[in-house]
Design a protein around this motif. Structure first.
Motif, mmCIF file in Angstrom:
data_model
loop_
_atom_site.group_PDB
_atom_site.id
_atom_site.type_symbol
_atom_site.label_atom_id
_atom_site.label_comp_id
_atom_site.label_asym_id
_atom_site.label_seq_id
_atom_site.Cartn_x
_atom_site.Cartn_y
_atom_site.Cartn_z
ATOM 1 N N CYS A 13 0.805 -1.319 0.019
ATOM 2 C CA CYS A 13 0.033 0.038 0.073
ATOM 3 C C CYS A 13 0.936 1.085 -0.036
ATOM 4 N N MET A 14 2.230 1.043 -0.045
ATOM 5 C CA MET A 14 2.904 2.348 -0.179
ATOM 6 C C MET A 14 2.651 3.012 -1.420
ATOM 7 N N THR A 15 2.636 4.329 -1.083
ATOM 8 C CA THR A 15 2.472 5.334 -2.138
ATOM 9 C C THR A 15 3.459 6.499 -1.999
ATOM 10 N N LEU A 16 3.734 7.036 -3.160
ATOM 11 C CA LEU A 16 4.612 8.503 -3.148
ATOM 12 C C LEU A 16 3.997 9.205 -4.370
ATOM 13 N N LEU A 17 4.308 10.438 -4.273
ATOM 14 C CA LEU A 17 4.045 11.529 -5.199
ATOM 15 C C LEU A 17 5.328 11.597 -6.347
ATOM 16 N N VAL A 18 5.170 11.468 -7.606
ATOM 17 C CA VAL A 18 6.314 11.585 -8.491
ATOM 18 C C VAL A 18 5.991 12.807 -9.230
ATOM 19 N N ALA A 19 6.892 13.962 -9.108
ATOM 20 C CA ALA A 19 6.380 15.072 -9.833
ATOM 21 C C ALA A 19 7.149 14.949 -11.329
ATOM 22 N N VAL A 20 6.549 15.792 -12.160
ATOM 23 C CA VAL A 20 6.948 15.789 -13.512
ATOM 24 C C VAL A 20 7.190 17.349 -13.950
ATOM 25 N N PRO A 21 7.742 17.647 -14.933
ATOM 26 C CA PRO A 21 7.842 19.340 -15.118
ATOM 27 C C PRO A 21 6.631 19.833 -15.574
ATOM 28 N N ALA A 22 6.499 21.276 -15.146
ATOM 29 C CA ALA A 22 5.458 22.019 -14.939
ATOM 30 C C ALA A 22 4.804 22.091 -16.679
ATOM 31 N N LEU A 23 5.635 21.729 -17.644
ATOM 32 C CA LEU A 23 5.075 21.971 -19.041
ATOM 33 C C LEU A 23 3.965 20.878 -19.082
ATOM 34 N N ALA A 24 3.920 19.764 -18.689
ATOM 35 C CA ALA A 24 2.788 18.919 -18.834
ATOM 36 C C ALA A 24 1.711 18.972 -17.550
ATOM 37 N N ASP A 25 2.128 19.545 -16.463
ATOM 38 C CA ASP A 25 1.259 19.571 -15.158
ATOM 39 C C ASP A 25 0.704 18.301 -14.996
ATOM 40 N N VAL A 26 1.303 17.439 -15.030
ATOM 41 C CA VAL A 26 1.022 16.040 -14.795
ATOM 42 C C VAL A 26 1.753 15.395 -13.533
ATOM 43 N N THR A 27 0.975 14.693 -12.437
ATOM 44 C CA THR A 27 1.823 13.904 -11.404
ATOM 45 C C THR A 27 1.355 12.631 -11.325
ATOM 46 N N PHE A 28 1.937 11.885 -10.852
ATOM 47 C CA PHE A 28 1.678 10.249 -10.696
ATOM 48 C C PHE A 28 1.404 10.030 -9.304
ATOM 49 N N LYS A 29 0.544 9.170 -8.661
ATOM 50 C CA LYS A 29 0.923 8.582 -7.385
ATOM 51 C C LYS A 29 1.290 7.275 -7.587
ATOM 52 N N LYS A 30 2.247 6.546 -7.103
ATOM 53 C CA LYS A 30 2.789 5.296 -6.993
ATOM 54 C C LYS A 30 2.283 4.470 -5.958
ATOM 55 N N GLN A 31 1.797 3.321 -6.483
ATOM 56 C CA GLN A 31 1.490 2.212 -5.377
ATOM 57 C C GLN A 31 2.238 0.863 -5.847
ATOM 58 N N THR A 32 2.912 0.542 -4.708
ATOM 59 C CA THR A 32 3.639 -0.760 -4.917
ATOM 60 C C THR A 32 2.717 -1.958 -4.354
ATOM 61 N N LEU A 33 2.271 -2.881 -5.397
ATOM 62 C CA LEU A 33 1.537 -3.846 -5.195
ATOM 63 C C LEU A 33 2.392 -5.141 -4.551
ATOM 64 N N SER A 34 3.587 -5.083 -5.068
ATOM 65 C CA SER A 34 4.429 -6.350 -4.851
ATOM 66 C C SER A 34 5.899 -5.739 -5.123
ATOM 67 N N GLU A 35 6.985 -6.492 -4.350
ATOM 68 C CA GLU A 35 8.360 -6.258 -4.679
ATOM 69 C C GLU A 35 8.892 -7.520 -5.079
ATOM 70 N N ARG A 36 8.018 -8.489 -5.196
ATOM 71 C CA ARG A 36 8.351 -9.839 -5.769
ATOM 72 C C ARG A 36 8.449 -9.893 -7.280
ATOM 73 N N PHE A 37 9.230 -10.805 -7.968
ATOM 74 C CA PHE A 37 9.362 -10.836 -9.224
ATOM 75 C C PHE A 37 8.182 -12.094 -9.668
ATOM 76 N N VAL A 38 7.149 -11.439 -10.282
ATOM 77 C CA VAL A 38 6.256 -12.395 -10.592
ATOM 78 C C VAL A 38 5.740 -12.746 -12.137
ATOM 79 N N ALA A 39 6.276 -11.512 -12.757
ATOM 80 C CA ALA A 39 5.675 -11.468 -14.245
ATOM 81 C C ALA A 39 6.653 -10.428 -14.925
ATOM 82 N N GLU A 40 6.590 -10.605 -16.146
ATOM 83 C CA GLU A 40 7.294 -9.420 -17.136
ATOM 84 C C GLU A 40 6.110 -8.495 -17.748
ATOM 85 N N GLY A 41 4.947 -8.784 -17.519
ATOM 86 C CA GLY A 41 3.704 -7.875 -18.219
ATOM 87 C C GLY A 41 2.666 -8.157 -17.214
ATOM 88 N N CYS A 42 1.687 -7.076 -17.510
ATOM 89 C CA CYS A 42 0.426 -7.157 -16.901
ATOM 90 C C CYS A 42 -0.720 -6.410 -17.356
#
Length: 415
Positions: A13-42
């Protein structure tokens, strides 16, 4: 569900805010579902039809809206030995879940899951049990799915997808009989069988896609060497005419990721967008000229000075074109694949696994540039990057699964 698992630890449930340059005015909230290697796609879909989008990676579904509950739709891969034995080893192993696509194959309105396994193995459809408990039924619908960039695409114009995949040395696609969608798909080769093609389209070839290159309304096939033109009538198997590109420099012979066809600069002609080498460097678009030839427009190379913003990263093994900021233009979403060949393989294997989107900006005079925006520097891509809507805000979100783990990125704002 009987196979429901216990609530995830706090890391999921860990989240963090990741900023991007103001040109696009877009930010993303990151959620980590797993830190295990389970797949190369989803992929994502509302698998349990509760009104919330879920995420599938490996043999697991994370249920929305908070993704704290998980269920297994099939048991873990039963490989007692070899590079894919479970639990998967991210430093040297590979997952049996190379790519995943959600689609209602059976027509019952419940999304099923198509899994491409290791290159050269079968493609399986797992049938959604409509909310009933237990593991999902598995059906091998295509026996030899070669390549590292397979996809789903409507190649015959019937409004339903085909398996975009090559097999046994021939490029083509696998056509599903929708009257019996779980039976074996029929392979439709577009290239002849030959020793040369056996080497060119082998088990681990990557870098291809589909799109209407010549504007005739029919999707063509894209490869790093050029494109194959779809004939008017494909009711019978036939060899498609080949038009040379190439779509990549000669010093990157292996090919990149999924290739896209799109009118980048707005001149009415379809261009080609591609990464150059899934295990090296390079990202660019190839402008189609009036005479049908193409001119390379490199976006990013191997050195920071190759990009106006000083951006450089390697191993772009997954790519999608999506309008990320709502301006009506399709942008590039890609990143660095984590440990494609282990901790010592390829170039800069231990550099930060970054995830980016490149904003398309047209100058109105036939020119176009792509502005880089970093989404994250501790996730990257696998052999697939998926963009869709995880919530109801209408803004595109991004999910990835790779040797770093499984991650969701929720777009927070836009123009």
């Amino acid at each position: 569900m009987r196979n429901s698992m216990s609530r995830l630890a706090a890391v999921f449930c860990m989240t963090l805010l990741v900023a991007v340059p103001a040109l696009a005015d877009v930010t993303f909230k990151k959620q980590t579902l797993s830190e295990r290697f389970v797949a190369e796609g989803c992929d994502m879909a509302d698998f349990d039809k509760d009104g919330h989008v879920d995420i599938t990676a490996g043999n697991t579904i994370w249920h929305g809206p908070d993704f704290s509950r998980q269920t297994e739709f099939t048991p873990p891969a039963d490989n007692p030995s070899g590079p894919t034995k479970t639990p998967y080893d991210p430093t040297k192993g590979y997952s049996d879940y190379f790519l995943a696509y959600a689609h209602d194959f059976t027509g019952d309105s419940w999304p099923d899951i198509l899994v491409y396994g290791l290159p050269g193995e079968a493609a399986h459809v797992f049938v959604n049990p409509q909310g009933k408990p237990g593991h999902w039924e598995r059906h091998a619908i295509f026996d030899v799915a070669d390549g590292e960039s397979p996809d789903l695409a409507d190649m015959n114009g019937d409004g339903r997808p085909e398996l975009l995949v090559h097999s046994r040395g021939q490029l083509g696609f696998a056509e599903i009989d929708w009257k019996q969608p779980l039976a074996k798909a029929r392979f439709r080769p577009v290239t002849p069988k030959s020793p040369e093609n056996d080497k060119k389209y082998f088990r681990y070839t990557h870098g291809y896609g589909a799109g209407d290159v010549n504007g005739d309304g029919r999707p063509d096939l894209l490869t790093k060497d050029g494109w194959f033109e779809q004939p008017v009538d494909i009711s019978k198997d036939t060899i498609w005419p080949f038009h040379p590109g190439p779509f990549g420099p000669p010093d990157a012979p292996r090919g990149g990721a999924h290739m896209e066809a799109y009118d980048v600069n707005g001149d009415g002609r379809t261009d080609v967008v591609t990464s150059y080498d899934g295990h090296g460097y390079g990202l660019g678009w190839f402008e189609q000229n009036a005479d049908g030839t193409f001119t390379e427009r490199r976006i990013m190379g191997s050195k920071p000075e190759d990009h106006p913003q000083g951006v450089a990263f390697s191993q772009l093994h997954a790519l999608r074109l999506v309008d990320m900021n709502g301006d009506g233009l399709r942008d590039i979403v890609t990143g660095k694949r984590r440990w494609a060949h282990g901790i010592n393989g390829d170039v800069e294997p231990n550099a930060p696994p970054v995830l980016y989107w490149f904003e398309l900006v047209r100058d109105g005079k036939g020119g176009a540039t792509f502005v880089a925006h970093k989404i994250d520097d501790d996730s990257g891509v696998g052999t697939q990057v998926t963009v869709g809507h995880l919530d109801a805000d209408g803004k595109p979100d991004v999910i990835v699964a790779n040797k770093r783990g499984v991650f969701a990125f929720f777009q927070q704002a836009g123009r």
